[in-house]
Design an enzyme around this catalytic site. Structure first.
Site, PDB file in Angstrom:
ATOM      1  N   ASP A  73      44.964  34.192  58.395  1.00 42.13           N
ATOM      2  CA  ASP A  73      44.132  35.437  58.427  1.00 42.13           C
ATOM      3  C   ASP A  73      42.488  35.135  58.479  1.00 42.13           C
ATOM      4  O   ASP A  73      41.961  35.990  58.953  1.00 42.13           O
ATOM      5  CB  ASP A  73      44.381  36.394  57.073  1.00 42.13           C
ATOM      6  CG  ASP A  73      45.730  36.560  57.023  1.00 42.13           C
ATOM      7  OD1 ASP A  73      46.500  36.564  58.131  1.00 42.13           O
ATOM      8  OD2 ASP A  73      46.359  37.095  56.133  1.00 42.13           O
ATOM      9  N   ARG A  83      35.282  44.487  47.964  1.00 47.60           N
ATOM     10  CA  ARG A  83      34.466  45.561  48.541  1.00 47.60           C
ATOM     11  C   ARG A  83      35.161  47.042  48.210  1.00 47.60           C
ATOM     12  O   ARG A  83      35.546  47.658  49.092  1.00 47.60           O
ATOM     13  CB  ARG A  83      34.585  45.422  50.036  1.00 47.60           C
ATOM     14  CG  ARG A  83      34.021  44.078  50.584  1.00 47.60           C
ATOM     15  CD  ARG A  83      34.075  43.995  52.031  1.00 47.60           C
ATOM     16  NE  ARG A  83      35.388  44.158  52.683  1.00 47.60           N
ATOM     17  CZ  ARG A  83      36.328  43.058  52.657  1.00 47.60           C
ATOM     18  NH1 ARG A  83      36.064  41.819  52.359  1.00 47.60           N
ATOM     19  NH2 ARG A  83      37.592  43.282  53.291  1.00 47.60           N
ATOM     20  N   THR A 103      47.436  31.476  54.131  1.00 45.88           N
ATOM     21  CA  THR A 103      46.833  32.460  54.385  1.00 45.88           C
ATOM     22  C   THR A 103      45.256  32.591  54.778  1.00 45.88           C
ATOM     23  O   THR A 103      44.982  33.423  55.553  1.00 45.88           O
ATOM     24  CB  THR A 103      46.477  33.397  52.838  1.00 45.88           C
ATOM     25  OG1 THR A 103      48.084  33.593  52.190  1.00 45.88           O
ATOM     26  CG2 THR A 103      45.845  34.722  52.774  1.00 45.88           C
ATOM     27  N   GLU A 136      28.157  46.370  19.982  1.00 44.61           N
ATOM     28  CA  GLU A 136      27.792  46.972  18.823  1.00 44.61           C
ATOM     29  C   GLU A 136      26.191  46.906  18.726  1.00 44.61           C
ATOM     30  O   GLU A 136      25.565  47.903  18.174  1.00 44.61           O
ATOM     31  CB  GLU A 136      28.433  46.150  17.137  1.00 44.61           C
ATOM     32  CG  GLU A 136      29.770  45.915  17.311  1.00 44.61           C
ATOM     33  CD  GLU A 136      30.256  44.774  18.079  1.00 44.61           C
ATOM     34  OE1 GLU A 136      29.882  44.386  19.176  1.00 44.61           O
ATOM     35  OE2 GLU A 136      31.154  44.092  17.408  1.00 44.61           O
ATOM     36  N   HIS A 174      25.845  42.370  22.674  1.00 45.38           N
ATOM     37  CA  HIS A 174      27.360  42.748  22.470  1.00 45.38           C
ATOM     38  C   HIS A 174      27.072  44.448  22.256  1.00 45.38           C
ATOM     39  O   HIS A 174      26.153  44.893  22.178  1.00 45.38           O
ATOM     40  CB  HIS A 174      27.837  42.194  21.294  1.00 45.38           C
ATOM     41  CG  HIS A 174      28.083  40.691  21.339  1.00 45.38           C
ATOM     42  ND1 HIS A 174      28.693  39.925  20.443  1.00 45.38           N
ATOM     43  CD2 HIS A 174      27.747  39.677  22.495  1.00 45.38           C
ATOM     44  CE1 HIS A 174      28.932  38.643  20.690  1.00 45.38           C
ATOM     45  NE2 HIS A 174      28.588  38.785  22.150  1.00 45.38           N
TER      46      HIS A 174
END
Ligand code: AOF
Ligand code: ZN
Length: 367
Positions: free
Chosen positions: A201, A208, A197, A53, A51
């Protein structure tokens, strides 16, 4: 925005630099200050790692120091993967801890601050609270509701179209706007699109930024209630997981092909013409997906808005007019009256080359 001390700002910057990379854990930053100087900086590592801390104290030690941290330090709880930060802090001899924001995780929720105070450490809360909250929105929503935080993105013409009537959409916005999209894809847990979609496409849906494939790739989630996409689609061959959300409407043989292509399948109920999104988001939330970047098309974004799932909007607008039957950024029924329309809260505007980016918050949830 709240007051932010320069040391807390350093901690916020450290957290920002690891945003998303720690998911489903929060991205946290910490700074150790000794005699008025920064003696160590740490940020959260990916799950199972140190973590913030612990990382800051490991590099600086703590004796006689102050610790600035963007989220309440954690306490022991069952199933925890790392050493509780309150232990590391007490052992280090830090005398004062400045915390930006309480941790809403049910395991922590105030216990970290109370524990430190009981042990005699001075704890101040609230320096940089608003900034920490903004940075952690996906984490906060997930811990409060068990649902992912949904960001709706579209790239539209001045007249609100995302493609011509024949489906041509490459490219409406310019390079700087498209690179911003890749930066966003690089920190979110999942990119969400509809089957339309993928069919239109055949996108890669990878992150990227700056043109180079990011080391960490978001999951790709495709909504395909009826089983329309091909197992040969590009998304199945790219690095990162692909998840296909489907329903009993899709043929079992298709599901098998999709699974053989390497995708995980999530079976959902129907909801009108598509997937039951409440169910899907509950499943994704339970899998530790904190953030979803929804890229469309218009049908998917329409369902997301109408179902009240959208928390944030990123609208890239280009100086071009498509007109006619160009495809809308947000389809579906739409608002009947303007007071039912989705108006963004705290909108901001940025210029990216010759495009503009309008951002803001929507939906019922706020931190
Ligand atoms: C902190 N500092 O940098 C982070 C915290 O399984 P673990 O041990 O990694 O613990 C995960 C929980 O710790 C997480 O759900 C959240 O409540 C807290 N995250 N806490 O003190 C940090 N990332
Ligand atoms: Zn911790």
């Amino acid at each position: 925005m709240s007051q932010v001390s320069p040391f807390m700002q350093r901690a916020l910057d450290a957290a920002q630099a690891v945003r998303g990379y720690t998911s489903p854990n929060p991205w946290v930053g910490a700074v150790v200050v000794r005699e008025g100087e920064v003696a160590g900086i740490g940020a959260t590592s990916p799950p199972g790692g140190a973590h913030a801390e612990a990382a800051a104290l490991a590099s600086a030690g703590g004796h006689g120091s102050d610790l600035y941290v963007t989220l309440e330090p954690c306490v022991p709880f069952e199933g925890k993967r790392t050493r509780p930060c309150v232990e590391a802090i007490l052992e280090s001899g830090v005398g004062r801890v400045v915390v930006a924001l309480e941790d809403p995780d049910p395991h922590v929720r105030g216990k970290g601050i109370a524990h430190l105070r009981e042990a005699g450490v001075t704890v101040e809360v609230g320096d940089g609270r608003d900034e920490a909250r903004d940075l952690l929105r996906p984490y906060l929503k997930h811990r409060q509701t068990e649902l992912p935080y949904v960001i709706a993105k579209f790239a539209a013409s001045l007249d609100g179209r995302v493609a011509t009537a024949s489906g041509d959409s490459k490219w409406i916005t310019g390079e700087p706007a498209r690179d911003r999209v890749h930066e966003q894809r690089a920190w979110v847990d999942a990119i969400l699109v509809g089957s339309g979609t993928v069919l239109a496409d055949d996108p890669a849906l990878t992150a990227r930024p700056g043109g180079a494939l990011a080391s960490r790739q978001p999951a790709r989630v495709v909504l395909d209630a009826r089983g329309r996409i091909s197992p040969a689609a590009r998304i199945f061959g790219e690095p990162g997981h692909t998840i296909v959300a489907t329903s009993c409407d899709a043929r079992p043989a298709w599901k098998q092909q999709i699974a053989s292509a390497g995708a995980q399948i999530i079976e959902c109920d129907h909801d009108g013409s598509g997937i039951n999104l409440d169910q899907l988001f509950a499943t994704l939330g339970a899998r530790g997906i904190l953030s979803i970047w929804a890229e469309g098309g218009g049908t998917v974004l329409g369902s997301l808005f109408e179902g009240g799932h959208v928390d944030e909007v990123w609208a890239f607008i280009a100086p071009v007019i498509i007109g006619g039957d160009g495809l809308p950024a947000v389809a579906g029924e739409g608002a009947r009256a303007l007071d039912e329309a989705w108006r963004l809260r705290q909108p901001t505007i940025e210029v990216l080359g010759t495009d503009v980016l309008v951002r803001g918050y929507t939906g019922a949830w706020s931190p």
